[in-house]
Design a protein around this motif. Sequence first.
Motif, short mmCIF file in Angstrom:
data_model
loop_
_atom_site.label_atom_id
_atom_site.label_comp_id
_atom_site.label_asym_id
_atom_site.label_seq_id
_atom_site.Cartn_x
_atom_site.Cartn_y
_atom_site.Cartn_z
N THR A 30 0.82 -1.21 0.00
CA THR A 30 0.00 0.00 0.00
C THR A 30 0.85 1.26 0.00
OG1 THR A 30 -1.72 -1.19 1.23
CG2 THR A 30 -1.84 1.21 1.24
N ASP A 52 -7.67 10.00 -4.52
CA ASP A 52 -7.59 8.58 -4.21
C ASP A 52 -6.34 8.27 -3.41
OD1 ASP A 52 -8.79 5.95 -4.52
OD2 ASP A 52 -7.03 5.46 -5.73
N HIS A 55 -7.08 8.81 0.08
CA HIS A 55 -7.79 7.65 0.62
C HIS A 55 -6.83 6.49 0.83
CE1 HIS A 55 -11.82 5.25 0.47
NE2 HIS A 55 -11.19 5.15 1.61
N MET A 56 -5.89 6.30 -0.09
CA MET A 56 -4.88 5.25 0.06
C MET A 56 -4.03 5.51 1.30
SD MET A 56 -3.72 2.42 -1.33
CE MET A 56 -4.05 2.36 -3.09
N ASP A 59 -5.57 3.97 4.19
CA ASP A 59 -5.28 2.54 4.23
C ASP A 59 -3.92 2.28 4.86
OD1 ASP A 59 -7.63 2.34 2.88
OD2 ASP A 59 -6.74 1.81 0.96
N ASN A 137 -5.03 -3.03 -4.00
CA ASN A 137 -6.06 -3.11 -2.97
C ASN A 137 -6.62 -4.53 -2.85
OD1 ASN A 137 -6.32 -0.47 -1.83
ND2 ASN A 137 -7.18 0.23 -3.75
N GLU A 160 -10.92 -0.58 5.51
CA GLU A 160 -10.34 0.58 4.84
C GLU A 160 -9.89 0.22 3.42
OE1 GLU A 160 -9.85 3.71 5.47
OE2 GLU A 160 -10.41 3.92 7.57
N ASP A 164 -11.37 1.49 -0.21
CA ASP A 164 -10.51 2.18 -1.18
C ASP A 164 -10.63 1.57 -2.56
OD1 ASP A 164 -8.60 4.27 -1.66
OD2 ASP A 164 -7.13 2.69 -2.01
N GLY A 167 -12.84 3.65 -4.45
CA GLY A 167 -12.18 4.85 -4.97
C GLY A 167 -11.42 4.57 -6.25
N SER A 168 -10.70 3.45 -6.28
CA SER A 168 -9.96 3.09 -7.49
C SER A 168 -10.91 2.83 -8.65
CB SER A 168 -9.11 1.83 -7.23
OG SER A 168 -8.11 2.09 -6.26
N VAL A 198 -14.67 10.08 1.84
CA VAL A 198 -13.69 9.93 2.92
C VAL A 198 -14.06 10.75 4.15
CG1 VAL A 198 -11.28 10.35 3.58
CG2 VAL A 198 -11.80 9.37 1.34
#
Length: 303
Positions: A30, A52, A55-56, A59, A137, A160, A164, A167-168, A198
Amino acid sequence: MSAGHNHGDHAHDHAAGANTKMLAIALGLTTTFLVVELIGSFVFNSLALLSDAAHMFTDAAALAIALAAVKIGQRPADDTRTFGYRRFEILAAAFNALLLFAVAGYVLWEGIGRIFVPSKVQSTGMLAVAVIGLAVNFVAMRLLAAGREQSLNIKGAYLEVWADMLGSLGVIIGAGIIMITGWQWIDPVVAIAIGLWVLPRTWMLLRDTTQILLEGVPSRLRLAEVRAAITGVPGVAGVHDLHIWSLASDDVSASLHVELAAGAEAEIVRLDVAATLLERFKIQHVTIQVEEDACEDAPHLHP
């Protein structure tokens, strides 16, 4: 008895070691992709990739917190930290939430500006990075799947990573639309959508960590219900100085004073109260002071 206890310790250590290995691999994947996505967001001028990446980052932070919790949870309390070191998990989570608010605020501000003044996006590169992110992910989610039932921290990290993936997918869909239509404003729209996705979860994270740092009653419990359950235990005439708090996300402690009814056995009542708190509310760490006479100051000590 000794042999059985040692076997349990070995099993626990084995599970913790397996969880640590899986968390470390998932964190490495990640974090590596986080760097790739950040670089890609600037190279391909994609705000959606930057959103994104934010957001990552959640994670990676969740994985790092879970890994730290496993490691730190194995360290015993000492003369300096009598409660141990588990609250580092909460401090890290609170910092993570504050940082995410700042990043989400920037993405939302920049995204609104780009809707009115679209900026050229390299959709092919944007699509390639998003596809790699989806794969990363998926692998991380598979790594964490086995341990999610053993640890709340790992379960949180698993959720999480799962979130995500959405999101991807959003970035992939956005890149595809830009490639087909040439609508550059799709990029900031996707970025804003991810940011809005988020923010509520970030707010809940900050709210929960603040509650723990302030030693408030855990959100899953109601003080009045706990008090009523204790009062309902045979031999209990009253309860005061009832405090419930958490040191970490999966830990609940309580301390209280119990007034004995006439003729009640102090040790029996104490054990029954402790059993009630464990069975009904999953409170494992309890300190109970039993009093044969009502405390004169009790009315002033109720929280």
